[in-house]
Design an enzyme around this catalytic site. Structure first.
Site, PDB file in Angstrom:
ATOM      1  N   HIS A 164       0.863  -1.191   0.000  1.00 24.33           N
ATOM      2  CA  HIS A 164       0.000   0.000   0.000  1.00 24.33           C
ATOM      3  C   HIS A 164       0.896   1.236   0.000  1.00 24.33           C
ATOM      4  O   HIS A 164       1.761   1.382   0.850  1.00 24.33           O
ATOM      5  CB  HIS A 164      -0.895  -0.033   1.242  1.00 24.33           C
ATOM      6  CG  HIS A 164      -2.056   0.917   1.206  1.00 24.33           C
ATOM      7  ND1 HIS A 164      -1.916   2.256   0.927  1.00 24.33           N
ATOM      8  CD2 HIS A 164      -3.383   0.722   1.393  1.00 24.33           C
ATOM      9  CE1 HIS A 164      -3.106   2.840   0.959  1.00 24.33           C
ATOM     10  NE2 HIS A 164      -4.022   1.923   1.235  1.00 24.33           N
TER      11      HIS A 164
ATOM     12  N   TYR B 198      -0.640   6.882   2.307  1.00 24.73           N
ATOM     13  CA  TYR B 198      -1.931   7.491   1.962  1.00 24.73           C
ATOM     14  C   TYR B 198      -1.839   9.005   1.870  1.00 24.73           C
ATOM     15  O   TYR B 198      -2.800   9.679   1.532  1.00 24.73           O
ATOM     16  CB  TYR B 198      -3.029   7.051   2.929  1.00 24.73           C
ATOM     17  CG  TYR B 198      -2.691   7.183   4.394  1.00 24.73           C
ATOM     18  CD1 TYR B 198      -2.680   8.419   5.012  1.00 24.73           C
ATOM     19  CD2 TYR B 198      -2.362   6.060   5.149  1.00 24.73           C
ATOM     20  CE1 TYR B 198      -2.357   8.541   6.351  1.00 24.73           C
ATOM     21  CE2 TYR B 198      -2.035   6.163   6.495  1.00 24.73           C
ATOM     22  CZ  TYR B 198      -2.037   7.404   7.089  1.00 24.73           C
ATOM     23  OH  TYR B 198      -1.707   7.515   8.413  1.00 24.73           O
TER      24      TYR B 198
ATOM     25  N   GLU C 165      -7.589   2.255  -5.517  1.00 22.56           N
ATOM     26  CA  GLU C 165      -8.535   1.902  -4.460  1.00 22.56           C
ATOM     27  C   GLU C 165      -9.827   2.710  -4.607  1.00 22.56           C
ATOM     28  O   GLU C 165      -9.789   3.911  -4.885  1.00 22.56           O
ATOM     29  CB  GLU C 165      -7.899   2.143  -3.081  1.00 22.56           C
ATOM     30  CG  GLU C 165      -8.834   1.757  -1.936  1.00 22.56           C
ATOM     31  CD  GLU C 165      -8.136   1.657  -0.583  1.00 22.56           C
ATOM     32  OE1 GLU C 165      -6.890   1.696  -0.527  1.00 22.56           O
ATOM     33  OE2 GLU C 165      -8.869   1.535   0.419  1.00 22.56           O
TER      34      GLU C 165
HETATM   35 ZN    ZN Z   1     -10.192   3.845   4.549  1.00 21.32          ZN
HETATM   36 FE    FE Z   2      -8.599   0.518   2.168  1.00 19.50          FE
HETATM   37 FE    FE Z   3      -6.168   2.465   1.440  1.00 16.26          FE
END
Ligand code: ZN
Ligand code: FE
Ligand code: FE
Length: 274
Positions: A67, A70, A142
């Protein structure tokens, strides 16, 4: 059989995450490629990534999911912020080749008032710079909750990004159950029609992974607050329907619920019992 894991910390190394996953009866996991608040990633220790590959092979793991931080925003109005997203993704994807044939997920970004169209354009431009023909990683967009000016809370937006990417055979989608519910897709009462819409707009062949999270908020609230499975507004019955659905049950699932390792172990056992 259900393929499931949870989010783990990379701080103890790659092989260590594999060992932790085994203790949880998981056969995959997710990890942040670096501190989510940004910053430099540790140099890859090839010995460590090789050990993880052996562990995965010996224990029939399915694809693991990296990932991106963010905090990255490839469609910021600030040029330096966009450059930082590009450089980080470029570096992450090069490093992913130490763990070939796995997946890399990122939040498309927030257009911060520039408009969704502009956001879509900038995100696809970034992808066109960081993808290359010989890479082995599948890059996932996502589905987002639609908090603030987030791009990607509508299937049409994800489709528009993918359509603008030249090497879009490298691209897929990760469906986050909390996020789509927050975005107004009623997977609790109308799972089948949400999937039909996904198929019509994006194509179910692009759906490569699920983030399993319940939601602290009701349908369409655009808040992005994850809850433990069965303790939120989506509820246990909906997760049962998701994990027994003929299309969805074949996808690798990653828990991002507010849990410690013991809590994750219990959730994994619960979800496997379906
Ligand atoms: Zn989330
Ligand atoms: Fe997620
Ligand atoms: Fe995420």
């Amino acid at each position: 059989m259900l393929n499931i894991g949870c989010h783990l910390s990379v701080s103890g190394g790659f092989e260590n995450m594999g060992k932790e996953a085994l203790k949880l009866d998981a056969d995959t996991f997710q990890f942040f490629t670096r501190n989510p608040r940004g910053g430099k990633a540790k140099d890859i220790d090839k010995n460590d990534t090789d050990k993880l590959l052996v562990l995965m092979e010996n224990n029939n793991f399915v694809k693991i999911l990296a990932h991106a931080p963010y905090t990255l925003n490839p469609c910021s109005s600030n040029e330096r912020t966009r450059e930082f997203a590009l450089e980080t993704m470029e570096d992450d994807l090069k490093r992913m080749e130490y763990l070939p044939n796995n997946m890399y997920n990122f939040h498309p970004g927030s257009h911060v008032g520039q408009g969704v169209e502009k956001g879509i354009e900038m995100i696809s431009q970034t992808l066109n710079k960081v993808l290359w023909e010989e890479m082995s990683t599948t890059v996932l967009l996502e589905t987002m909750a639609g908090k603030g000016s987030e791009v990607g809370s509508k299937f049409q937006e994800l489709k528009a990004i993918i359509d603008r990417v030249e090497l879009n055979n490298k691209m897929g989608v990760c469906l986050d159950t909390c996020h789509v519910f927050d975005g107004g897709y009623n997977i609790k009462d109308n799972l089948e029609s949400v999937l039909e819409e996904f198929d019509r707009v994006i194509g179910l062949n692009r759906l490569k992974a699920l983030h399993l999270n319940d939601s602290k908020n009701p349908l369409g609230s655009r808040k992005d607050r994850h809850e433990k499975i069965g303790e939120g507004y989506i509820g246990l019955d909906a997760f049962k329907a998701i994990l027994t659905h003929p299309v969805l049950k074949k996808l690798p699932c990653y828990l991002e619920t507010p849990n410690d390792l013991d809590g994750y172990k219990k959730e994994i056992a619960l979800l496997k019992s379906f």
